[in-house]
Structures are given as C-alpha cells and as structure tokens.
Design a protein around this motif. Sequence first.
Motif, PDB file in Angstrom:
ATOM      1  N   THR A 122       0.830  -1.207   0.000  1.00 13.85           N
ATOM      2  CA  THR A 122       0.000   0.000   0.000  1.00 13.85           C
ATOM      3  C   THR A 122       0.866   1.260   0.000  1.00 13.85           C
ATOM      4  O   THR A 122       0.597   2.228  -0.731  1.00 13.85           O
ATOM      5  N   ILE A 123       1.931   1.265   0.798  1.00 11.33           N
ATOM      6  CA  ILE A 123       2.829   2.416   0.871  1.00 11.33           C
ATOM      7  C   ILE A 123       3.525   2.661  -0.458  1.00 11.33           C
ATOM      8  O   ILE A 123       3.650   3.805  -0.915  1.00 11.33           O
ATOM      9  N   ASN A 124       3.963   1.589  -1.103  1.00 11.57           N
ATOM     10  CA  ASN A 124       4.794   1.709  -2.295  1.00 11.57           C
ATOM     11  C   ASN A 124       4.028   1.714  -3.604  1.00 11.57           C
ATOM     12  O   ASN A 124       4.628   1.803  -4.673  1.00 11.57           O
ATOM     13  N   ASN A 125       2.714   1.595  -3.529  1.00 15.76           N
ATOM     14  CA  ASN A 125       1.891   1.634  -4.734  1.00 15.76           C
ATOM     15  C   ASN A 125       0.732   2.595  -4.523  1.00 15.76           C
ATOM     16  O   ASN A 125      -0.434   2.200  -4.532  1.00 15.76           O
TER      17      ASN A 125
ATOM     18  N   THR B 132      -4.550  -0.004 -12.091  1.00 21.09           N
ATOM     19  CA  THR B 132      -5.017  -1.166 -11.340  1.00 21.09           C
ATOM     20  C   THR B 132      -4.295  -1.241 -10.003  1.00 21.09           C
ATOM     21  O   THR B 132      -3.083  -1.039  -9.921  1.00 21.09           O
ATOM     22  N   GLU B 133      -5.037  -1.558  -8.961  1.00 16.38           N
ATOM     23  CA  GLU B 133      -4.448  -1.628  -7.633  1.00 16.38           C
ATOM     24  C   GLU B 133      -3.585  -2.874  -7.467  1.00 16.38           C
ATOM     25  O   GLU B 133      -3.878  -3.946  -8.009  1.00 16.38           O
TER      26      GLU B 133
ATOM     27  N   LEU C 125       3.288  -4.375 -11.938  1.00 17.06           N
ATOM     28  CA  LEU C 125       2.066  -4.581 -11.158  1.00 17.06           C
ATOM     29  C   LEU C 125       1.993  -6.025 -10.677  1.00 17.06           C
ATOM     30  O   LEU C 125       2.106  -6.961 -11.466  1.00 17.06           O
ATOM     31  N   VAL C 126       1.809  -6.200  -9.387  1.00 13.00           N
ATOM     32  CA  VAL C 126       1.505  -7.504  -8.798  1.00 13.00           C
ATOM     33  C   VAL C 126       0.108  -7.400  -8.216  1.00 13.00           C
ATOM     34  O   VAL C 126      -0.147  -6.567  -7.335  1.00 13.00           O
TER      35      VAL C 126
ATOM     36  N   SER D 258       5.353   8.491  -6.480  1.00 10.01           N
ATOM     37  CA  SER D 258       6.722   8.503  -5.995  1.00 10.01           C
ATOM     38  C   SER D 258       7.155   7.217  -5.313  1.00 10.01           C
ATOM     39  O   SER D 258       8.273   7.120  -4.849  1.00 10.01           O
ATOM     40  N   GLY D 259       6.286   6.224  -5.243  1.00  5.92           N
ATOM     41  CA  GLY D 259       6.645   4.963  -4.599  1.00  5.92           C
ATOM     42  C   GLY D 259       7.670   4.184  -5.400  1.00  5.92           C
ATOM     43  O   GLY D 259       8.055   4.555  -6.513  1.00  5.92           O
ATOM     44  N   GLU D 260       8.125   3.059  -4.856  1.00  2.35           N
ATOM     45  CA  GLU D 260       9.114   2.232  -5.513  1.00  2.35           C
ATOM     46  C   GLU D 260       8.594   1.733  -6.851  1.00  2.35           C
ATOM     47  O   GLU D 260       7.431   1.390  -7.003  1.00  2.35           O
ATOM     48  N   THR D 261       9.452   1.676  -7.861  1.00  5.46           N
ATOM     49  CA  THR D 261       9.100   1.119  -9.152  1.00  5.46           C
ATOM     50  C   THR D 261       9.902  -0.127  -9.448  1.00  5.46           C
ATOM     51  O   THR D 261       9.741  -0.743 -10.480  1.00  5.46           O
TER      52      THR D 261
END
Length: 308
Positions: free
Chosen positions: A92-95, A102-103, A233-234, A296-299
């Motif tokens: 949740t933090i990183n996406n 898509t979530e 996306l996972v 800005s989260g991890e990619t």
Amino acid sequence: MPEIPPEQEARESELVERVVASFAGTPEPRTRELVESLTRHLHAFLRETRLTEAEWREAIGFLTAVGEITDERRQEFILLSDVLGASMQTITINNEAHANATEATVFGPFFVEGSPHVGLGGDISGGAPGEPCWVEGRVSDTSGAPVAGALVEVWEADSDGRYDVQYDDDRVAARGHLHTDADGRYRFWAVTPTPYPIPDDGPVGRLLRATGRSPMRAAHLHLMVVADGCRTLVTHVFPRGDAHLDADSVFGVRDSLVVDVEHDLPGTETPDGREVVGPWSRITFDVVLALEGRPSGETQQPELGLDQ
C-alpha cells in the motif's frame, strides 16, 4: 500499563538512547534511518507491554521455528509478514493510487521463476485439477494506450486448494506466462479460482489458532504484469461472491479487484473453439499500468528469488 517509577523510566530510556547511538557510524543514511527507527519502535513495544523474559524466550523460539521450516519451497517469513498485514501495508505504501491504474496487492509466497511459456490462448493449468476457466483482458497505460508485448505472469492454486510447489512430485501446474499482442490483449485457459487455507501446519498456523483467526484466503488468481516504461504490477483477480472476501487471511482483497465470473453450461461454445467436457467459466479483467516513476513509490520489480 502499570505506573513506572521515575528511576526505572530513566534507566530504560537511557538504554534506548545507547542502543540508538551505537548505529551513529552507519555509513549508508537509509540503513541508519531504518535500524534507528526499528530500535526505537522495538523498545517502545517492549516497554509498553512490559514483556516478560518467558515471553521473550517464547518469541525467540517462534522466530527460530519460522526459520527452521523455511526452505527453497516454503517461505514462512513471507507468510508471517502476510498474516500480520505487513506485506499488504508495504504494498500500500509503495503503490500509491495513481489515476485509474489497477491496484496492487500481496505477492504471496508461491511465485516461482521460470514458469512455462504458454503463449496467447495457451493453458496454464498443466493438468491441475479444477474447472476450466477462460481468462482474457487488455493491458493499457493510464492514458488508455495499449501496452503491447507486456509480460503477464500467472499462478494460482488448484481446486484442491494447493499450489504445485506444495506437492512432493516436482510438478509444474497452474502457472505460466505469456505476452500481450499488438493491441495489448491477453488470453489464456486456467482453472476457476477457489478459496484455500494458507499453510497452517507450521508456526504461523499456530499463531492463527492462538488468536482465533482463520487461515482461509479468498479465491483468487495471481497476475504480475511487467512492461518497459511502466510500474510493475503484482495483483489478484477475486471472484465476486466468495465467502472469504471480507476475511481474507492476508488482507489482500481490494474492492476494485473483485470481478464477475460467468459460469457456462456443458456444451457452451468456448471463445477459441476448444472442446471442454463439463462446465467451464470465464473471467474478463483489464489491467491499467501506471507509468514508471508515478507516483513517488518504488518502481523496482519485486525480489522474485525469495519465493517458494
């Protein structure tokens, strides 16, 4: 919480500061931030709960057991992270939500690198028991443009509630990968997702029983979609109406990932003309990828080597 005498409070606080100060020479700033914060939070937990030495020994024994049962096919630490909600919170933090992307949801402990290439319209089941299920959709970016050539990794449990790596015969089943076509479309055969319990024969299972929690996961199909210029996306696809949607043991359900499953009678014509004996189902699930670097989260792609 009992009242702590000032002298005792001072002794405990002084120890916290000494431990935090021991990391002052950490050369990498982010590592220093993490270990200092971890130390403060850990000591705060110990002091708040007034942890006993017997409880400390029991906790050490529990973590030791988690490590002992972990091997190249079973990752009990990921399972522990999952049931504590730590995995989902990290996701949740990183996406962070971005436009109509898509979530994401939990990666889980059952991904295996090197899955079979099944191609468009192929069958990932590999002989896994279960009702045949036709899955199709389109991969696009947040502007609506199709994403051609995206890697789509798929894995799921069979109708007996087990992943292939949970068997002892080295089978490869209910997993595979393919690439989207020029229009960003994908399609494949799988088995209809069914609910199942997470492995509860180890220390994590004992934790769930001790706290009165169910090990059941809502029925789902795992998807990981990777494309150049897009955030990996996972995610999961959850059939609507599943009894465990509101009590998923790893907190992975998101409303936007719940879809209708169409159930077809025996003899109904399939999308690709395949002859299916008995009933079958179909799922449509479109995927929208955020562009890399948004938000800005991890990619960075997940560390795949840690999975069972």
